[in-house]
Motif scaffolding. Sequence first.
Motif, PDB file in Angstrom:
ATOM      1  N   SER A  18      -3.344   5.404   6.239  1.00  0.00           N
ATOM      2  CA  SER A  18      -4.574   5.046   5.512  1.00  0.00           C
ATOM      3  C   SER A  18      -4.689   3.582   5.318  1.00  0.00           C
ATOM      4  O   SER A  18      -3.733   3.012   4.413  1.00  0.00           O
ATOM      5  CB  SER A  18      -5.208   5.734   4.403  1.00  0.00           C
ATOM      6  N   PHE A  19      -5.427   2.665   5.823  1.00  0.00           N
ATOM      7  CA  PHE A  19      -5.491   1.254   5.577  1.00  0.00           C
ATOM      8  C   PHE A  19      -6.681   0.713   5.304  1.00  0.00           C
ATOM      9  O   PHE A  19      -7.921   1.302   5.490  1.00  0.00           O
ATOM     10  CB  PHE A  19      -4.924   0.696   6.985  1.00  0.00           C
ATOM     11  N   ARG A  20      -6.495  -0.740   4.712  1.00  0.00           N
ATOM     12  CA  ARG A  20      -7.847  -1.300   4.425  1.00  0.00           C
ATOM     13  C   ARG A  20      -7.557  -2.769   5.305  1.00  0.00           C
ATOM     14  O   ARG A  20      -6.510  -3.523   4.605  1.00  0.00           O
ATOM     15  CB  ARG A  20      -8.083  -1.477   3.084  1.00  0.00           C
ATOM     16  N   PHE A  21      -8.450  -2.855   6.283  1.00  0.00           N
ATOM     17  CA  PHE A  21      -8.049  -4.131   7.017  1.00  0.00           C
ATOM     18  C   PHE A  21      -9.306  -5.130   6.822  1.00  0.00           C
ATOM     19  O   PHE A  21     -10.513  -4.405   6.923  1.00  0.00           O
ATOM     20  CB  PHE A  21      -7.980  -3.782   8.569  1.00  0.00           C
ATOM     21  N   SER A  22      -9.189  -6.547   6.737  1.00  0.00           N
ATOM     22  CA  SER A  22     -10.166  -7.428   6.769  1.00  0.00           C
ATOM     23  C   SER A  22     -10.772  -7.451   8.218  1.00  0.00           C
ATOM     24  O   SER A  22      -9.890  -7.068   9.131  1.00  0.00           O
ATOM     25  CB  SER A  22      -9.719  -8.629   6.152  1.00  0.00           C
ATOM     26  N   ASP A  23     -11.899  -8.141   8.280  1.00  0.00           N
ATOM     27  CA  ASP A  23     -12.258  -8.399   9.705  1.00  0.00           C
ATOM     28  C   ASP A  23     -11.410  -9.022  10.570  1.00  0.00           C
ATOM     29  O   ASP A  23     -11.147  -8.751  11.816  1.00  0.00           O
ATOM     30  CB  ASP A  23     -13.658  -8.846   9.670  1.00  0.00           C
ATOM     31  N   ARG A  24     -10.845 -10.138   9.833  1.00  0.00           N
ATOM     32  CA  ARG A  24      -9.868 -11.234  10.574  1.00  0.00           C
ATOM     33  C   ARG A  24      -8.593 -10.341  10.915  1.00  0.00           C
ATOM     34  O   ARG A  24      -8.220 -10.595  12.162  1.00  0.00           O
ATOM     35  CB  ARG A  24      -9.715 -12.379   9.466  1.00  0.00           C
ATOM     36  N   LEU A 100       0.608 -12.947   8.953  1.00  0.00           N
ATOM     37  CA  LEU A 100       0.219 -11.468   8.696  1.00  0.00           C
ATOM     38  C   LEU A 100       0.105 -11.527   7.091  1.00  0.00           C
ATOM     39  O   LEU A 100      -0.725 -10.649   6.419  1.00  0.00           O
ATOM     40  CB  LEU A 100       1.729 -10.675   8.947  1.00  0.00           C
ATOM     41  N   THR A 101       1.083 -12.323   6.542  1.00  0.00           N
ATOM     42  CA  THR A 101       0.790 -12.456   4.837  1.00  0.00           C
ATOM     43  C   THR A 101      -0.498 -13.095   4.514  1.00  0.00           C
ATOM     44  O   THR A 101      -1.189 -12.618   3.620  1.00  0.00           O
ATOM     45  CB  THR A 101       1.784 -13.405   4.361  1.00  0.00           C
ATOM     46  N   GLY A 102      -1.006 -13.976   5.533  1.00  0.00           N
ATOM     47  CA  GLY A 102      -2.341 -14.734   5.087  1.00  0.00           C
ATOM     48  C   GLY A 102      -3.376 -13.881   5.006  1.00  0.00           C
ATOM     49  O   GLY A 102      -4.679 -13.755   4.478  1.00  0.00           O
ATOM     50  N   MET A 103      -3.082 -12.772   6.177  1.00  0.00           N
ATOM     51  CA  MET A 103      -4.127 -11.917   6.405  1.00  0.00           C
ATOM     52  C   MET A 103      -4.126 -10.484   5.614  1.00  0.00           C
ATOM     53  O   MET A 103      -4.876  -9.698   5.648  1.00  0.00           O
ATOM     54  CB  MET A 103      -4.225 -11.266   7.889  1.00  0.00           C
ATOM     55  N   GLY A 104      -3.161 -10.623   4.614  1.00  0.00           N
ATOM     56  CA  GLY A 104      -2.938  -9.142   3.739  1.00  0.00           C
ATOM     57  C   GLY A 104      -2.456  -8.269   4.374  1.00  0.00           C
ATOM     58  O   GLY A 104      -2.502  -6.979   3.795  1.00  0.00           O
ATOM     59  N   PRO A 120       0.448  -4.548   1.772  1.00  0.00           N
ATOM     60  CA  PRO A 120      -0.895  -4.271   0.738  1.00  0.00           C
ATOM     61  C   PRO A 120      -2.042  -3.781   1.660  1.00  0.00           C
ATOM     62  O   PRO A 120      -3.054  -3.256   0.652  1.00  0.00           O
ATOM     63  CB  PRO A 120      -1.126  -5.777   0.557  1.00  0.00           C
ATOM     64  N   CYS A 121      -2.135  -3.961   2.848  1.00  0.00           N
ATOM     65  CA  CYS A 121      -3.049  -3.195   3.437  1.00  0.00           C
ATOM     66  C   CYS A 121      -3.145  -1.706   3.491  1.00  0.00           C
ATOM     67  O   CYS A 121      -4.023  -0.962   3.893  1.00  0.00           O
ATOM     68  CB  CYS A 121      -3.244  -3.780   5.070  1.00  0.00           C
ATOM     69  N   LEU A 122      -1.903  -1.319   3.230  1.00  0.00           N
ATOM     70  CA  LEU A 122      -1.576   0.318   3.312  1.00  0.00           C
ATOM     71  C   LEU A 122      -2.084   1.142   2.084  1.00  0.00           C
ATOM     72  O   LEU A 122      -1.783   0.907   0.925  1.00  0.00           O
ATOM     73  CB  LEU A 122      -0.085   0.571   3.466  1.00  0.00           C
ATOM     74  N   LEU A 123      -3.002   2.094   2.170  1.00  0.00           N
ATOM     75  CA  LEU A 123      -3.446   2.577   1.209  1.00  0.00           C
ATOM     76  C   LEU A 123      -2.746   3.728   0.866  1.00  0.00           C
ATOM     77  O   LEU A 123      -2.626   4.401  -0.421  1.00  0.00           O
ATOM     78  CB  LEU A 123      -4.995   3.300   1.215  1.00  0.00           C
ATOM     79  N   GLY A 124      -2.254   4.484   1.935  1.00  0.00           N
ATOM     80  CA  GLY A 124      -1.171   5.646   1.701  1.00  0.00           C
ATOM     81  C   GLY A 124      -0.906   6.267   3.047  1.00  0.00           C
ATOM     82  O   GLY A 124      -1.555   5.683   4.190  1.00  0.00           O
ATOM     83  N   GLU A 140      -5.524  -5.537  -4.000  1.00  0.00           N
ATOM     84  CA  GLU A 140      -6.946  -5.665  -3.019  1.00  0.00           C
ATOM     85  C   GLU A 140      -6.745  -6.714  -1.918  1.00  0.00           C
ATOM     86  O   GLU A 140      -5.859  -7.920  -2.026  1.00  0.00           O
ATOM     87  CB  GLU A 140      -7.524  -6.588  -4.086  1.00  0.00           C
ATOM     88  N   GLN A 141      -7.158  -6.616  -0.839  1.00  0.00           N
ATOM     89  CA  GLN A 141      -7.040  -7.182   0.323  1.00  0.00           C
ATOM     90  C   GLN A 141      -7.519  -8.591   0.188  1.00  0.00           C
ATOM     91  O   GLN A 141      -8.648  -8.962  -0.402  1.00  0.00           O
ATOM     92  CB  GLN A 141      -7.809  -6.205   1.454  1.00  0.00           C
ATOM     93  N   ARG A 142      -6.844  -9.670   0.739  1.00  0.00           N
ATOM     94  CA  ARG A 142      -7.160 -10.735   0.598  1.00  0.00           C
ATOM     95  C   ARG A 142      -8.377 -11.198   1.595  1.00  0.00           C
ATOM     96  O   ARG A 142      -8.154 -10.688   2.754  1.00  0.00           O
ATOM     97  CB  ARG A 142      -6.047 -12.076   1.092  1.00  0.00           C
ATOM     98  N   GLU A 143      -9.338 -11.867   1.404  1.00  0.00           N
ATOM     99  CA  GLU A 143     -10.409 -12.286   2.169  1.00  0.00           C
ATOM    100  C   GLU A 143     -10.349 -13.824   2.470  1.00  0.00           C
ATOM    101  O   GLU A 143      -9.968 -14.584   1.526  1.00  0.00           O
ATOM    102  CB  GLU A 143     -11.795 -11.944   1.688  1.00  0.00           C
ATOM    103  N   GLU A 144     -10.353 -14.263   3.736  1.00  0.00           N
ATOM    104  CA  GLU A 144     -10.425 -15.771   4.040  1.00  0.00           C
ATOM    105  C   GLU A 144     -11.623 -15.977   4.518  1.00  0.00           C
ATOM    106  O   GLU A 144     -12.159 -15.279   5.530  1.00  0.00           O
ATOM    107  CB  GLU A 144      -9.237 -16.077   4.857  1.00  0.00           C
TER     108      GLU A 144
END
Length: 144
Positions: A18-24, A100-104, A120-124, A140-144
Motif C-alpha cells: 500500500s503506497f501513497r505517491f505524489s503526482d510527480r 527518488l528522495t526529492g519525490m518522497g 516514506p511512500c510505503l504505508l504498509g 507525510e509525502q513531500r509535495e513539490e
Amino acid sequence: MDKETYRFMYPTGIASFSFRFSDRALQWLCGTTTDDNGREIGNFTLFGDLLARMTLTDGVASGFHRPLMLSAGQAQYSEEQLSSQWNMGRKRIRNLLDTLTGMGLIDTHRSRVASVMTFPCLLGWETTENGSIIATSFHEQREE
C-alpha cells in the motif's frame, strides 16, 4: 526488459503493498531510465528492485561487510553495488537516489558503517505468511 541482462530482485513473500505517491512520483515511476549501454529500464522496475532489498521483519541485514540491525521496512544498500547491478556510474546512482528522495519515494541515511534506505511512500504491506504490517517509517509525502 531482458531478465538475462538485468538481474533485478523482485519482492518475495509479499501479497500486496500500500503506497501513497505524489503526482510527480507516479509520473516518474511510469517513465524509463537509460543505463550506460543505452538500454532503457522501467523506473518502476528500479524502484521494485530497491523494495526487494527491504527487510520485512526486524533483524540483522546480511550480505554486507558489516552486519547492521534493520527495522522492518528498511534496506541496507551500497551505491557501488547498485552501480554494478544497474550498469550505471556511481554519480548517476547518487543522482538517481537524490531524485527518488526529492519525490518522497525513499529516504537515505549514510554513515561510515552503512547506508540505509526507508520508503516514506510505503504505508504498509501484507506478507504471504504474517498478514498486514503497517510501515512505521511512513511520514507525510513531500509535495513539490
